[in-house]
Design an enzyme around this catalytic site. Structure first.
Site, PDB file in Angstrom:
ATOM      1  CB  CYS A  47      -0.840   0.022   1.112  1.00 28.88           C
ATOM      2  SG  CYS A  47      -0.076   0.239   2.885  1.00 28.88           S
ATOM      3  CG  HIS A  49       4.608  -5.944  11.285  1.00 27.17           C
ATOM      4  ND1 HIS A  49       3.559  -5.604  12.296  1.00 27.17           N
ATOM      5  CD2 HIS A  49       5.768  -5.417  12.357  1.00 27.17           C
ATOM      6  CE1 HIS A  49       3.932  -5.458  13.647  1.00 27.17           C
ATOM      7  NE2 HIS A  49       5.326  -5.226  13.378  1.00 27.17           N
ATOM      8  CG  HIS A  77       4.080  -0.260  12.928  1.00 25.66           C
ATOM      9  ND1 HIS A  77       5.226  -0.942  12.715  1.00 25.66           N
ATOM     10  CD2 HIS A  77       3.187  -1.289  12.107  1.00 25.66           C
ATOM     11  CE1 HIS A  77       5.331  -1.806  11.753  1.00 25.66           C
ATOM     12  NE2 HIS A  77       4.007  -2.405  11.620  1.00 25.66           N
ATOM     13  CB  CYS A  82       0.809   4.710   7.765  1.00 25.62           C
ATOM     14  SG  CYS A  82      -0.338   4.962   6.456  1.00 25.62           S
ATOM     15  CD  GLU A  98      -2.621   1.266  13.469  1.00 27.71           C
ATOM     16  OE1 GLU A  98      -3.666   1.864  13.546  1.00 27.71           O
ATOM     17  OE2 GLU A  98      -2.386   0.404  12.801  1.00 27.71           O
ATOM     18  CB  CYS A 102      -5.898   2.035   6.224  1.00 22.73           C
ATOM     19  SG  CYS A 102      -5.177   0.438   5.125  1.00 22.73           S
ATOM     20  CB  SER A 124       1.620  -9.101   8.399  1.00 20.21           C
ATOM     21  OG  SER A 124       0.709  -8.271   7.724  1.00 20.21           O
ATOM     22  CB  SER A 166       3.677  -5.394   5.224  1.00 19.75           C
ATOM     23  OG  SER A 166       3.050  -6.300   5.714  1.00 19.75           O
TER      24      SER A 166
END
EC number: 1.17.7.4
Length: 327
Positions: free
Chosen positions: A17, A46, A79, A101, A131, A198, A226, A270
């Site tokens: 992404c 990750h 994160h 991000c 995160e 997201c 992840s 990721s």
């Protein structure tokens, strides 16, 4: 004997992404500009392959800032980090580049803004995920983590102003279920104007929802750490399709595919495309005959890099995007 897979179906979208692309590019540009080593707090994203690749180029991944020598260049992972980590990095005088991000940063900004207005928070997320630790660490108190609907009943806010925020990489369906429990218990809770999960997480889950019912098994390329990759595997299984998560093509087991005619393949946000291509090649060796791309959302999101790493301005990016859209 090899399986005979009539068709390998590739989910669209899949893989990297914009936030992951940006985070990796920040580390690579920092290495190019300042030389190695560049220190990175936590895994930048990750994914085992990505981390090992950057480590080979000169990145050093650390968890505690005490491991970073004075005056070094430090990158915060995608994160996000707590305010305490930011303040410590500033005290230690590091040259810091923030690879958080922008969609996670949006959540941090919302928490800070509403906290000034007297709100407390319920955070929907997974305990221990970096995160979640970063978002909860935006405040010293007044933010309550819930991992499931049962946790909602244990929340005891001090006041009556309550807002909800969400980890960006959750299962869309799980988050909706927990949010419903929050709203039932706290009818006046304030929700984000736009959901925190997201766009990339949503799009990859939507693609699996379309793909999974039409295949005999789903393979998800992604590392065990992840969150969004794990959610893709869980989603396929919830839809009744056997699903396997692999960190690389070496993890594929021929017995998974015996007697199967159609296999679906996706990748977490990721996971780099090189791993997807290696998995496709291995599945061909195991008997896959044809490969077909699903129709799906085409993502064109880009985030600017931090100042000091040679990035164009947001206005230039938007102008470039508009001209390419009109080509």
């Amino acid at each position: 004997m090899s399986a005979v897979i009539d068709e390998l179906v590739l989910a669209e979208p899949r893989g990297f992404c914009a936030g992951v692309d940006r985070a990796i590019e920040i580390v690579e540009r920092a290495l190019a500009k300042f030389g190695s080593p560049i220190y990175v707090r936590h895994e930048i994203v990750h994914n085992t392959y990505v981390v090992n690749d950057l480590r080979a180029k000169g990145a050093i991944f650390i968890e505690e800032l005490a491991e970073v020598p004075p005056g070094a260049t430090l990158v915060f992972s995608a994160h996000g980090v707590s305010q305490a980590v930011r303040e410590e990095a500033e005290r230690r005088g590091f040259n810091v580049f923030d690879a958080t991000c922008p969609l996670v940063t949006k959540v941090h900004v919302e928490v800070a803004k509403l906290a000034r207005e007297g709100y407390e928070f319920i955070m929907i997320g997974h305990k221990g995920h970096p995160e979640v630790e970063g978002t909860m660490g935006q405040l010293s108190s007044g933010i309550y983590l819930v991992e499931d609907a049962e946790d909602v009943h244990r929340v005891q806010p001090r006041g009556d102003k309550l807002a909800v925020v969400t980890q960006t990489t959750l299962s869309v369906d799980d988050a909706a279920e927990i949010l419903a429990a929050v709203k039932q218990r706290f009818p006046h809770v304030r929700e984000p104007k736009k959901q925190d999960i997201c766009y990339a997480t949503q799009n990859r889950q939507d693609a699996v929802k379309v793909m999974a019912p039409g295949v005999d098994a789903v393979v998800v390329v992604g590392s065990p750490t992840s969150s969004n990759s794990n959610r893709l595997r869980e989603l396929a299984e919830r839809l009744g399709t056997p699903a396997y998560m692999v960190d690389s093509a070496d993890d594929l087991k021929p017995e998974w595919f015996e007697g199967l005619r159609r296999v679906g393949l996706t990748a977490g946000a990721s996971a780099p495309d090189i791993l997807v291509q290696q998995v496709i090649a291995r599945l061909r060796e195991l008997g896959a005959v044809a490969v077909r791309n699903m129709d799906g959302v085409k993502e064109a999101v880009r985030f600017p890099l931090p100042r000091g790493l040679g990035d164009r301005s947001m206005a230039e990016l938007e102008s470039s995007s508009s001209s390419s859209d009109s080509d």
